[in-house]
Design a protein around this motif. Structure first.
Motif, PDB file in Angstrom:
ATOM      1  N   GLU A 663      68.533  56.669  88.542  1.00  6.79           N
ATOM      2  CA  GLU A 663      69.138  56.928  89.852  1.00  6.79           C
ATOM      3  C   GLU A 663      70.313  56.001  90.147  1.00  6.79           C
ATOM      4  O   GLU A 663      71.386  56.457  90.538  1.00  6.79           O
ATOM      5  CB  GLU A 663      68.081  56.773  90.960  1.00  6.79           C
ATOM      6  CG  GLU A 663      67.031  57.874  90.974  1.00  6.79           C
ATOM      7  CD  GLU A 663      66.069  57.703  92.133  1.00  6.79           C
ATOM      8  OE1 GLU A 663      65.674  56.547  92.420  1.00  6.79           O
ATOM      9  OE2 GLU A 663      65.737  58.719  92.764  1.00  6.79           O
ATOM     10  N   SER A 665      72.229  54.510  88.197  1.00  6.09           N
ATOM     11  CA  SER A 665      73.371  54.749  87.307  1.00  6.09           C
ATOM     12  C   SER A 665      74.256  55.889  87.787  1.00  6.09           C
ATOM     13  O   SER A 665      75.342  56.094  87.260  1.00  6.09           O
ATOM     14  CB  SER A 665      72.868  55.068  85.894  1.00  6.09           C
ATOM     15  OG  SER A 665      72.103  56.273  85.901  1.00  6.09           O
ATOM     16  N   GLN A 666      73.787  56.659  88.800  1.00  8.33           N
ATOM     17  CA  GLN A 666      74.562  57.783  89.299  1.00  8.33           C
ATOM     18  C   GLN A 666      74.881  57.636  90.790  1.00  8.33           C
ATOM     19  O   GLN A 666      75.261  58.622  91.444  1.00  8.33           O
ATOM     20  CB  GLN A 666      73.805  59.095  89.045  1.00  8.33           C
ATOM     21  CG  GLN A 666      73.562  59.367  87.571  1.00  8.33           C
ATOM     22  CD  GLN A 666      72.888  60.698  87.324  1.00  8.33           C
ATOM     23  OE1 GLN A 666      72.817  61.547  88.213  1.00  8.33           O
ATOM     24  NE2 GLN A 666      72.384  60.904  86.117  1.00  8.33           N
ATOM     25  N   ASP A 667      74.752  56.437  91.300  1.00  9.53           N
ATOM     26  CA  ASP A 667      75.064  56.198  92.708  1.00  9.53           C
ATOM     27  C   ASP A 667      76.491  55.664  92.842  1.00  9.53           C
ATOM     28  O   ASP A 667      76.807  54.585  92.324  1.00  9.53           O
ATOM     29  CB  ASP A 667      74.082  55.195  93.310  1.00  9.53           C
ATOM     30  CG  ASP A 667      74.389  54.929  94.775  1.00  9.53           C
ATOM     31  OD1 ASP A 667      74.324  55.885  95.579  1.00  9.53           O
ATOM     32  OD2 ASP A 667      74.715  53.775  95.110  1.00  9.53           O
ATOM     33  N   ASN A 668      77.339  56.396  93.514  1.00  9.62           N
ATOM     34  CA  ASN A 668      78.764  56.066  93.574  1.00  9.62           C
ATOM     35  C   ASN A 668      79.032  54.694  94.190  1.00  9.62           C
ATOM     36  O   ASN A 668      79.846  53.919  93.676  1.00  9.62           O
ATOM     37  CB  ASN A 668      79.521  57.141  94.361  1.00  9.62           C
ATOM     38  CG  ASN A 668      79.753  58.385  93.546  1.00  9.62           C
ATOM     39  OD1 ASN A 668      80.013  58.315  92.351  1.00  9.62           O
ATOM     40  ND2 ASN A 668      79.662  59.544  94.175  1.00  9.62           N
ATOM     41  N   SER A 702      78.153  53.670  80.985  1.00 11.69           N
ATOM     42  CA  SER A 702      78.105  54.084  82.385  1.00 11.69           C
ATOM     43  C   SER A 702      78.976  55.307  82.630  1.00 11.69           C
ATOM     44  O   SER A 702      78.583  56.249  83.314  1.00 11.69           O
ATOM     45  CB  SER A 702      78.553  52.919  83.272  1.00 11.69           C
ATOM     46  OG  SER A 702      78.585  53.329  84.624  1.00 11.69           O
ATOM     47  N   TYR A 703      80.188  55.326  82.065  1.00  8.14           N
ATOM     48  CA  TYR A 703      81.123  56.419  82.339  1.00  8.14           C
ATOM     49  C   TYR A 703      80.637  57.727  81.722  1.00  8.14           C
ATOM     50  O   TYR A 703      80.807  58.794  82.317  1.00  8.14           O
ATOM     51  CB  TYR A 703      82.509  56.068  81.809  1.00  8.14           C
ATOM     52  CG  TYR A 703      83.592  56.987  82.329  1.00  8.14           C
ATOM     53  CD1 TYR A 703      84.155  56.779  83.584  1.00  8.14           C
ATOM     54  CD2 TYR A 703      84.053  58.061  81.574  1.00  8.14           C
ATOM     55  CE1 TYR A 703      85.151  57.617  84.069  1.00  8.14           C
ATOM     56  CE2 TYR A 703      85.043  58.900  82.057  1.00  8.14           C
ATOM     57  CZ  TYR A 703      85.584  58.676  83.291  1.00  8.14           C
ATOM     58  OH  TYR A 703      86.569  59.513  83.784  1.00  8.14           O
ATOM     59  N   ASN A 705      77.670  58.598  81.396  1.00 11.04           N
ATOM     60  CA  ASN A 705      76.563  59.069  82.222  1.00 11.04           C
ATOM     61  C   ASN A 705      77.049  59.585  83.581  1.00 11.04           C
ATOM     62  O   ASN A 705      76.532  60.584  84.092  1.00 11.04           O
ATOM     63  CB  ASN A 705      75.563  57.917  82.436  1.00 11.04           C
ATOM     64  CG  ASN A 705      74.342  58.346  83.225  1.00 11.04           C
ATOM     65  OD1 ASN A 705      73.790  59.407  82.982  1.00 11.04           O
ATOM     66  ND2 ASN A 705      73.938  57.524  84.178  1.00 11.04           N
ATOM     67  N   TRP A 706      78.025  58.885  84.164  1.00  6.94           N
ATOM     68  CA  TRP A 706      78.500  59.257  85.507  1.00  6.94           C
ATOM     69  C   TRP A 706      79.951  58.798  85.671  1.00  6.94           C
ATOM     70  O   TRP A 706      80.221  57.656  86.014  1.00  6.94           O
ATOM     71  CB  TRP A 706      77.622  58.600  86.575  1.00  6.94           C
ATOM     72  CG  TRP A 706      77.856  59.137  87.957  1.00  6.94           C
ATOM     73  CD1 TRP A 706      78.622  58.601  88.935  1.00  6.94           C
ATOM     74  CD2 TRP A 706      77.312  60.330  88.498  1.00  6.94           C
ATOM     75  NE1 TRP A 706      78.604  59.369  90.053  1.00  6.94           N
ATOM     76  CE2 TRP A 706      77.787  60.449  89.830  1.00  6.94           C
ATOM     77  CE3 TRP A 706      76.455  61.321  88.001  1.00  6.94           C
ATOM     78  CZ2 TRP A 706      77.444  61.525  90.660  1.00  6.94           C
ATOM     79  CZ3 TRP A 706      76.112  62.375  88.833  1.00  6.94           C
ATOM     80  CH2 TRP A 706      76.600  62.478  90.141  1.00  6.94           C
ATOM     81  N   HIS A 708      83.296  57.666  87.051  1.00  7.47           N
ATOM     82  CA  HIS A 708      83.638  57.121  88.360  1.00  7.47           C
ATOM     83  C   HIS A 708      85.073  56.563  88.305  1.00  7.47           C
ATOM     84  O   HIS A 708      85.444  55.898  87.341  1.00  7.47           O
ATOM     85  CB  HIS A 708      82.664  56.000  88.743  1.00  7.47           C
ATOM     86  CG  HIS A 708      82.743  55.601  90.184  1.00  7.47           C
ATOM     87  ND1 HIS A 708      83.772  54.854  90.698  1.00  7.47           N
ATOM     88  CD2 HIS A 708      81.907  55.863  91.231  1.00  7.47           C
ATOM     89  CE1 HIS A 708      83.585  54.660  91.984  1.00  7.47           C
ATOM     90  NE2 HIS A 708      82.451  55.261  92.335  1.00  7.47           N
TER      91      HIS A 708
END
Length: 935
Positions: A663, A665-668, A702-703, A705-706, A708
């Motif tokens: 979770e 890892s996907q929180d802006n 990180s990138y 996965n999500w 940003h």
């Protein structure tokens, strides 16, 4: 169709039911040509007041908005019917006002049509229509005369000069009439018709709002307005509504008159009017005239200042001294602001203007002015010190709105005390010292102590940092003689705030003041919520300004910070300031071992807290995690290179914990703070090209996965850092992140999605590509299979509505084109499409004001691809033939202009915008022709 009957019924139904459909029908009827006919019958006195008012409003609306429906030969008949209607007896006042407005509108329109008589006096014409030979006729004349400026302003909207031309002559005659009415209707005379007097004041107000009317004519009524002001002033026992309205109107009239800039060139008039105003204010409770006195004081402050220092004119000196005395009395009013009085705030602007004018005087006048103003500003300072004391109890403080007004008032007091210091200099410091000494003898005087400290703080920015006589004496009183344990926390809070403002002075005079100041600030940090925020502000200022002077005290202050951090709300301003100070203080420690001892209790506490929070559900701990990360970022912002690696090493496990969590890892918001913290760490590393390498796998994982935008901002910094690394550690990372981004663009395109939904990510990605093209184009050449998609992404983003994304796209494409011949093989195949998209944008896809990035790209093409640009432009015109309706000759001229411009982006942008405007005008003209043909 008998409109009069239908309208009569509809109006009654609307007032009875409020039916919206009926209202819309009435508006349509009101705008219809038939309204000119049926309106007169509805104005009959036998009709209800609602119907009469609708009819009067309709008549005004027709005259205002549909004047072109009246043939010129029917003007006299319309005028006669209007006058006959207005003169009917027993018309309700609100109906009469609307009819008078209709007559005023009629006169404005007729005056505009009579161009052969541009200097015709419309007021004379009105006075001939409504001769003032009786009180009812005079009332009609005043009502209509009041509305003439309004109607002329409507008729000449946006044409200020023409409006002024028509009303200048009219004002002279109007002022003459008003003078007659004021003489006849003196309100102090028993039996006077006050209603007529109020009408005359309203009339004056409407005319004065026009502005810049002849001053001589205004002078005819000035003294009459002063008499009216004395009569209607709120100080009278009579509190009727008419007095309140009369005061508001005459007050506004006088404000507009006395602030006229032409008075500067009419000194005799200025002094005559000021003398009369001052005499009146002295005679009738002056506090009610303080706004007018302040208005004339601010507008002509230099004149009054000169009157104080020039010799020979006692009348002017008496007037200036009288004005200043009245405003001093206003500032000195008894009672607490704003619970007991609300006027002492009014003269603040005058006190600023008066001291500001000193600098405009030549010697010896400047010196004489300072001497003349010193007793005035000393008295003012005494008043402000008294008026700004804090309330002793919540009841005395008032409600929430009153507390906020007092907070703003205290800020104005602080600003004004700073002006006082510029006049008084050391005299004000002596005054503060005396007041502080006298207030320290009893705890019941704590509010006087606090207000004196508040004043001392207010002048901090104006005090010379080299001052070494008065400031040390005050500092000694503040730091060693105030019994903080006997006073409420507000006193210690104010001391902390004050010493923070003097941080620069303390940095120049560290001995013995720094140690004493730090002792007080430390006490403030530990005394609770009232003092800690201001103490943390002071500590931050001291840490910034005092540098290496802090070394002997750093361990003890760091210990206090470590004890304070667990007690505050994470991420609040107080916590951020403490982390800033902690970083600065760590830098002053002589050895790394000493630094590491305190590192664990400052940043280490944040790390432990984040680790615990990450075990909690996202929706519970998100804010707390981001706040802790903000504190770590602030710590990095002040840290020097000696222990930067140790700090980053402590945070790396946290970063890994975030990016591996399903979770977090996907929180802006969490990811953004993590990336900002990582980016800030780079400047604190002694060997960033080595120490920052652990960030690379974190970024890549990180990138993927999500994605940003902040990750790409971090990558921009890492590209600069590792761009020339012989091992090319950044190349694979860039390739991976770019591939992920382009995959997302392809997916969006495949489902016909909107790239605007990814605007921030696209802006960051294209900004990254632009920087790489500019600084290290070889990095892009390492991924040749991605380059066409990168260019395609830039082209598509040129058409988006988001300005930042379009600018980034233009910047990338420009730098890519300018890297010829390295990227030439990639640019030539997409040249035609790129130019077609640019022309599509010029043709209306984006606003003309947003074409600068497109011009930049086109200029780059004209420099590097000159042999193909003309062909691409002609091909784009063929593709978008339906979009461009300008003649072929204009297209040819546009191509020629573009090809000639190779140096100036501004000129190229002008070419695009001009052509876009030409195309728009051509389209609009064609549309009008088509509509006309269909009609």
């Amino acid at each position: 169709m008998d409109y009069s009957v239908m309208v009569d019924q509809a109006v009654k139904q609307f007032y009875a039911e409020g039916n919206n459909e009926v209202h819309l029908w009435l508006l349509r009827v009101q705008a219809s040509p038939e309204a000119w006919t049926f309106v007169w019958e509805l104005l009959d006195p036998s009709k209800s007041w609602e119907v009469q008012f609708f009819a009067a409003s309709t008549l005004h609306s027709k005259i205002s908005k549909h004047w072109n429906e009246v043939p010129k030969n029917e003007y006299p008949a319309l005028q006669e019917r209007l006058l006959n209607t207005i003169k009917q007896p027993n018309i309700p006042k609100f109906v009469l006002s609307k009819l008078c407005q209709a007559l005023a509108g009629f006169l404005a329109n007729v005056s505009a049509m009579e161009t052969e008589e541009p200097n015709k006096n419309v007021v004379d014409e009105l006075m001939s229509m409504l001769p003032s030979d009786s009180l009812p006729m005079l009332e009609l004349l005043l009502r209509t005369l009041s509305l003439l400026p309004v109607e002329f302003a409507r008729r000449y909207e946006g044409k200020r000069i023409k409006l002024h031309e028509h009303l200048v002559n009219g004002w002279c005659k109007t002022a003459w009439l008003l003078q007659q009415v004021f003489s006849m209707c003196n309100p102090n005379t028993p039996g006077t018709d006050n209603a007529l007097h109020l009408l005359a004041i309203d009339c004056a107000l409407f005319w004065l709002q026009v502005g810049q009317l002849p001053l001589d004519a205004t002078g005819q009524i000035y003294h009459h307005l002063l008499i009216a002001a004395a009569y209607y002033a709120p100080s009278r026992d009579n509190a009727e509504e008419e007095h309140s309205k009369g005061w508001e109107a005459v007050h506004e009239c006088l404000n507009m008159i006395v602030t006229r800039c032409e008075l500067r060139n009419r000194p005799l008039t200025l002094w005559d009017w000021t003398r009369s105003l001052v005499s009146l204010a002295r005679q009738y409770n002056g506090k009610y005239f303080c706004e007018i006195l302040t208005a004339i004081g601010e507008a002509h402050s230099r004149n009054f200042l000169l009157a104080l220092v020039e010799e020979g004119n006692e009348s002017q000196r008496w007037t200036a001294e009288g004005l200043i005395e009245l405003l001093l009395e206003c500032s000195e009013q008894e009672g607490r602001y704003p619970t007991d009085e609300t006027r002492s705030c009014i003269p603040f602007g005058f006190w600023y203007a008066l001291q500001d004018d000193i600098g405009t005087l030549d010697q010896p006048y400047e010196s004489h002015a300072l001497v003349a103003l010193k007793p005035i500003y000393a008295r003012l300072a005494q008043a402000l010190l008294r008026k700004s004391t804090l309330p002793l109890s919540p009841n005395e403080a008032g409600d929430a709105d009153e507390r906020e007004l007092f907070r703003c008032y205290r800020q104005d007091v602080a600003d004004t005390l700073d002006y006082c210091y510029r006049v008084l200099r050391q005299d004000l410091l002596v005054l503060l010292g005396q007041r502080l000494s006298q207030s320290l003898h009893g705890s019941e005087k704590w509010t006087e102590v606090e207000s004196t400290l508040h004043a001392f703080e207010a002048i901090a920015d104006s005090v010379d940092i080299e001052e070494s006589h008065y400031i040390p004496a005050l500092m000694d009183l503040v730091l060693t003689h105030i019994p903080y344990d006997l006073y409420p926390g507000q006193v210690l809070a104010c001391v902390c705030s004050t010493v923070g403002r003097y941080a620069e002075w303390i940095g120049v005079h560290p001995d013995p003041w720094l140690e004493k100041v730090l002792r007080v600030v430390t006490l403030g940090l530990t005394r609770g919520s009232v003092t800690a925020p201001l103490a943390s502000m002071a500590l931050k200022d001291l840490a910034r300004e005092c540098g290496q002077h802090l070394t002997p005290f750093a361990p003890s202050i760091l210990t206090t910070i470590e004890q304070t951090l667990p007690t505050i709300t994470p991420g609040c301003g107080e916590g951020l300031r403490l982390m800033y100070a902690a970083g600065k203080l760590l830098n002053t420690l002589s050895t790394v071992d000493e630094q590491l001892v305190h590192l664990d209790a400052t940043l280490g506490m944040c790390i432990v807290k984040i680790r615990e929070l990450l075990e909690q559900p996202l929706f519970v701990a998100r804010v707390a995690v981001t706040n802790q990360l903000k504190m770590a970022t602030m710590f990095f912002s002040t840290l020097e290179e000696s222990i930067g690696k140790a700090v980053l090493d402590g945070l790396l496990p946290i970063f890994n914990q975030i990016i591996r969590h399903p979770e977090w890892s996907q929180d802006n918001s969490t990811l953004e703070e993590m990336y900002v913290c990582a980016q800030k760490s780079l400047s604190s590393l002694s060997r960033p090209e080595v120490d920052a390498r652990p960030l690379l796998p974190i970024l890549a994982t990180s990138y993927k996965n999500w994605p940003h935008p902040a990750a790409l901002d971090l990558l921009r910094q890492l590209v600069l850092l590792f761009g020339r690394d012989p091992e090319n550690v950044i190349g694979p990372i860039f390739a991976d992140l770019s591939s992920v981004t382009l995959s997302g663009v392809r997916a969006c395109r495949s489902v016909r999605g909107n790239l605007s939904d990814w605007a921030e990510l696209m802006e960051a990605y294209l900004g990254l590509l632009a920087q790489i093209c500019k600084k290290n184009y070889r990095l892009i050449l390492q991924v040749p299979d991605q380059i066409p998609e990168m260019l395609q992404c830039g082209i598509e983003c040129l058409t988006l509505p988001e300005t930042g994304t379009v600018k980034a796209a233009g910047c990338f494409l420009t730098h890519a084109i300018m890297q010829s011949p390295h990227l030439q093989t990639f640019i030539q195949p997409i040249g035609q499409e790129l130019v077609s998209v640019i022309l599509h944008c010029v043709g209306g896809k984006v606003p003309r004001s947003s074409l600068d990035p497109h011009a930049e790209v086109l200029l780059a093409l004209n420099k590097e691809c000159v042999q193909w640009l003309g062909h691409w432009l002609r091909g784009a015109f063929e593709k978008h033939s339906a979009l461009f309706t300008v003649p072929q000759v204009q297209k040819v001229n546009f191509v020629s202009l573009v090809q000639k411009e190779r140096t100036s982006k501004q000129r190229m942008s002008g070419i695009l915008k001009e052509f876009s405007l030409q195309n728009l005008v051509t389209k609009q003209n064609a549309s009008c022709v088509n509509e006309s043909t269909r009609s």
